[in-house]
Design a protein around this motif. Structure first.
Motif, mmCIF file in Angstrom:
data_model
loop_
_atom_site.group_PDB
_atom_site.id
_atom_site.type_symbol
_atom_site.label_atom_id
_atom_site.label_comp_id
_atom_site.label_asym_id
_atom_site.label_seq_id
_atom_site.Cartn_x
_atom_site.Cartn_y
_atom_site.Cartn_z
ATOM 1 N N MET A 131 0.852 -1.183 0.000
ATOM 2 C CA MET A 131 0.000 0.000 0.000
ATOM 3 C C MET A 131 0.888 1.233 0.000
ATOM 4 S SD MET A 131 -2.582 -1.491 2.821
ATOM 5 C CE MET A 131 -1.460 -2.795 3.273
ATOM 6 N N ASN A 132 0.437 2.251 -0.682
ATOM 7 C CA ASN A 132 1.221 3.468 -0.812
ATOM 8 C C ASN A 132 0.505 4.660 -0.200
ATOM 9 O OD1 ASN A 132 3.311 2.243 -2.613
ATOM 10 N ND2 ASN A 132 1.509 1.979 -3.912
ATOM 11 N N CYS A 133 1.305 5.624 0.215
ATOM 12 C CA CYS A 133 0.771 6.841 0.809
ATOM 13 C C CYS A 133 1.553 8.014 0.244
ATOM 14 C CB CYS A 133 0.920 6.773 2.326
ATOM 15 S SG CYS A 133 0.599 8.331 3.201
ATOM 16 N N SER A 134 0.853 9.003 -0.251
ATOM 17 C CA SER A 134 1.508 10.228 -0.700
ATOM 18 C C SER A 134 1.008 11.387 0.146
ATOM 19 C CB SER A 134 1.234 10.489 -2.188
ATOM 20 O OG SER A 134 -0.159 10.599 -2.416
ATOM 21 N N TYR A 135 1.875 12.347 0.397
ATOM 22 C CA TYR A 135 1.489 13.492 1.208
ATOM 23 C C TYR A 135 2.008 14.775 0.566
ATOM 24 C CZ TYR A 135 6.235 12.710 2.994
ATOM 25 O OH TYR A 135 7.587 12.510 3.102
ATOM 26 N N LYS A 136 1.565 15.904 1.108
ATOM 27 C CA LYS A 136 1.794 17.158 0.383
ATOM 28 C C LYS A 136 2.852 18.056 1.009
ATOM 29 C CE LYS A 136 -2.980 17.064 -1.155
ATOM 30 N NZ LYS A 136 -4.355 17.516 -0.858
ATOM 31 N N THR A 137 2.902 18.117 2.334
ATOM 32 C CA THR A 137 3.824 19.065 2.961
ATOM 33 C C THR A 137 4.877 18.321 3.768
ATOM 34 O OG1 THR A 137 2.425 19.285 4.904
ATOM 35 C CG2 THR A 137 1.998 20.802 3.093
ATOM 36 N N SER A 138 5.893 19.030 4.189
ATOM 37 C CA SER A 138 6.972 18.423 4.969
ATOM 38 C C SER A 138 6.435 17.832 6.263
ATOM 39 C CB SER A 138 8.036 19.478 5.282
ATOM 40 O OG SER A 138 8.630 19.919 4.088
ATOM 41 N N ILE A 139 7.029 16.744 6.667
ATOM 42 C CA ILE A 139 6.558 16.051 7.862
ATOM 43 C C ILE A 139 7.727 15.791 8.808
ATOM 44 C CG2 ILE A 139 4.655 14.909 6.665
ATOM 45 C CD1 ILE A 139 6.419 12.353 6.615
ATOM 46 N N ASN A 140 7.379 15.491 10.063
ATOM 47 C CA ASN A 140 8.371 15.049 11.029
ATOM 48 C C ASN A 140 8.417 13.522 11.112
ATOM 49 O OD1 ASN A 140 9.184 17.699 12.257
ATOM 50 N ND2 ASN A 140 6.970 17.759 12.572
ATOM 51 N N ASN A 141 7.239 12.942 11.076
ATOM 52 C CA ASN A 141 7.107 11.498 11.181
ATOM 53 C C ASN A 141 5.923 11.045 10.340
ATOM 54 O OD1 ASN A 141 8.951 11.099 13.711
ATOM 55 N ND2 ASN A 141 7.480 12.675 14.320
ATOM 56 N N LEU A 142 5.922 9.769 9.984
ATOM 57 C CA LEU A 142 4.782 9.183 9.299
ATOM 58 C C LEU A 142 4.448 7.885 10.023
ATOM 59 C CD1 LEU A 142 4.029 9.045 5.560
ATOM 60 C CD2 LEU A 142 3.904 6.916 6.875
ATOM 61 N N LEU A 147 5.900 3.500 13.151
ATOM 62 C CA LEU A 147 6.227 4.905 12.932
ATOM 63 C C LEU A 147 7.587 4.987 12.269
ATOM 64 C CD1 LEU A 147 5.903 7.878 15.382
ATOM 65 C CD2 LEU A 147 8.136 7.350 14.421
ATOM 66 N N ILE A 148 7.707 5.840 11.285
ATOM 67 C CA ILE A 148 8.998 6.072 10.642
ATOM 68 C C ILE A 148 9.277 7.571 10.687
ATOM 69 C CG2 ILE A 148 7.980 6.168 8.306
ATOM 70 C CD1 ILE A 148 10.623 4.751 7.359
ATOM 71 N N ARG A 149 10.471 7.919 11.100
ATOM 72 C CA ARG A 149 10.835 9.328 11.216
ATOM 73 C C ARG A 149 11.325 9.854 9.871
ATOM 74 N NH1 ARG A 149 10.867 10.318 16.731
ATOM 75 N NH2 ARG A 149 11.067 8.429 17.997
ATOM 76 N N SER A 150 11.307 11.156 9.737
ATOM 77 C CA SER A 150 11.629 11.765 8.447
ATOM 78 C C SER A 150 13.079 11.515 8.030
ATOM 79 C CB SER A 150 11.358 13.270 8.479
ATOM 80 O OG SER A 150 12.117 13.889 9.490
ATOM 81 N N ASN A 151 13.954 11.194 9.001
ATOM 82 C CA ASN A 151 15.362 10.929 8.650
ATOM 83 C C ASN A 151 15.638 9.431 8.455
ATOM 84 O OD1 ASN A 151 15.176 10.081 11.267
ATOM 85 N ND2 ASN A 151 16.917 11.259 12.033
ATOM 86 N N GLU A 152 14.594 8.629 8.461
ATOM 87 C CA GLU A 152 14.720 7.198 8.216
ATOM 88 C C GLU A 152 14.175 6.866 6.836
ATOM 89 O OE1 GLU A 152 12.430 6.021 11.734
ATOM 90 O OE2 GLU A 152 14.278 5.135 12.552
ATOM 91 N N ARG A 153 14.719 5.821 6.245
ATOM 92 C CA ARG A 153 14.295 5.432 4.898
ATOM 93 C C ARG A 153 13.518 4.131 4.895
ATOM 94 N NH1 ARG A 153 14.200 9.608 4.571
ATOM 95 N NH2 ARG A 153 15.659 11.120 3.688
ATOM 96 N N GLU A 154 13.801 3.291 5.872
ATOM 97 C CA GLU A 154 13.140 1.990 5.902
ATOM 98 C C GLU A 154 13.062 1.509 7.336
ATOM 99 O OE1 GLU A 154 14.318 -0.680 2.758
ATOM 100 O OE2 GLU A 154 14.206 -2.391 4.115
ATOM 101 N N LYS A 155 11.967 0.783 7.630
ATOM 102 C CA LYS A 155 11.801 0.253 8.971
ATOM 103 C C LYS A 155 11.035 -1.059 8.880
ATOM 104 C CE LYS A 155 11.195 2.155 13.537
ATOM 105 N NZ LYS A 155 10.838 3.364 14.312
ATOM 106 N N HIS A 156 11.387 -1.990 9.759
ATOM 107 C CA HIS A 156 10.742 -3.295 9.754
ATOM 108 C C HIS A 156 10.121 -3.557 11.113
ATOM 109 C CE1 HIS A 156 12.773 -4.833 6.012
ATOM 110 N NE2 HIS A 156 13.549 -3.813 6.320
ATOM 111 N N SER A 157 9.008 -4.305 11.082
ATOM 112 C CA SER A 157 8.406 -4.787 12.320
ATOM 113 C C SER A 157 7.653 -6.064 11.980
ATOM 114 C CB SER A 157 7.446 -3.743 12.897
ATOM 115 O OG SER A 157 6.795 -4.251 14.054
ATOM 116 N N LEU A 162 10.110 5.169 3.361
ATOM 117 C CA LEU A 162 9.779 6.585 3.297
ATOM 118 C C LEU A 162 10.718 7.273 2.335
ATOM 119 C CD1 LEU A 162 8.113 9.011 4.399
ATOM 120 C CD2 LEU A 162 9.879 9.260 6.175
ATOM 121 N N ASP A 163 10.152 7.990 1.382
ATOM 122 C CA ASP A 163 10.935 8.772 0.434
ATOM 123 C C ASP A 163 10.485 10.223 0.575
ATOM 124 O OD1 ASP A 163 12.069 10.065 -1.765
ATOM 125 O OD2 ASP A 163 11.878 8.306 -3.059
ATOM 126 N N THR A 164 11.223 11.008 1.321
ATOM 127 C CA THR A 164 10.809 12.394 1.569
ATOM 128 C C THR A 164 10.941 13.259 0.328
ATOM 129 O OG1 THR A 164 13.001 12.844 2.456
ATOM 130 C CG2 THR A 164 11.266 12.338 4.039
#
Lengths: 116, 113
Positions: B21-32, B48-58, B65-67
């Motif tokens: 599943m994909n998610c697109s957003y419009k403005t700068s974020i801190n976390n997703l 939760l993935i932070r804006s300075n992270e690119r990938e996370k597993h659980s 995340l591609d900012t």
């Protein structure tokens, strides 16, 4: 498991009546959010509290909606007078504010409101 | 107003397959964040993935995340019937001393046994 408790779970009322929804956030959480969910609009943010202070209620129709936190264990959302377009599921969620902004929320089960 | 938009709106797969599943957003974020909602229930936080992270597993979940593209994806591997639910991304934003956590309209996932 700690839970966010919402009452009532279901409410059917007639147009013009007052509706009050209540929420007990998780003990120790300092943020409370109210969301409304409909098929058409999805999840809409209505109000946001931190340390019981209202910080953002820009998503809430001010003429009929009001949100309060009389104490740390109770948040209320009131609609007066209610209208059919208010029919939706209302969710309360609480979280622990972090300066990093990583605000992970725990949601209640929701209050399903039907206004006839 | 919606910040995140999930894609696709609905997805139907066989048990054992992967779901993306994909998610697109419009403005700068801190976390997703990603949440799951079973029918008639409240939302449950997944990851939760932070804006300075690119990938996370659980567990069976993988989030990217591609900012630069303002987009995120949620991958559920080896899906199970119990994964049937709606999945929402949530983005946060600071503004004028306030804070908002806004949700997309969700992807409805059906996993067929």
């Amino acid at each position: 498991d700690a839970r966010v408790t919402q009452t009532p779970r279901h409410k059917v009322t007639e147009m013009g009546q007052e509706v009050t929804m209540r929420c007990q956030p998780i003990l120790g959480h300092n943020t409370v959010f109210w969301y409304r969910q409909t098929m058409m609009q999805g999840l809409e943010l209505l109000a946001y509290f931190r340390n019981r202070a209202p910080l953002d209620d820009s998503g809430m129709p001010k003429d009929r909606f009001s949100a309060e936190m009389p104490d740390a264990t109770l948040a209320t959302l009131k609609i007066q007078p209610s209208e059919p377009r208010d029919s939706a599921v209302y969710f309360c969620a609480s979280g622990l504010w972090q300066t990093s902004g990583a605000n992970v929320l725990t949601f209640g089960a929701g209050s399903r409101l039907t206004v006839l | 107003s919606q910040q995140g938009e999930e894609d696709p709106q609905a997805l139907s797969i066989q048990e054992g397959e992967n779901a993306t599943m994909n998610c697109s957003y419009k403005t700068s974020i801190n976390n997703l964040q990603w949440y799951r909602q079973n029918s008639g229930r409240g939302l449950v936080h997944l990851i939760l993935i932070r804006s300075n992270e690119r990938e996370k597993h659980s567990g069976r979940l993988r989030v990217t995340l591609d900012t630069s593209k303002k987009s995120s994806s949620l991958l559920i591997t080896a899906s199970r019937a119990a994964d049937t639910a709606s999945y929402f991304c949530a983005t946060d934003a600071f503004g004028a001393g306030s804070y908002q956590l806004t949700f997309g309209k969700g992807t409805k996932l059906s996993v067929i046994p």
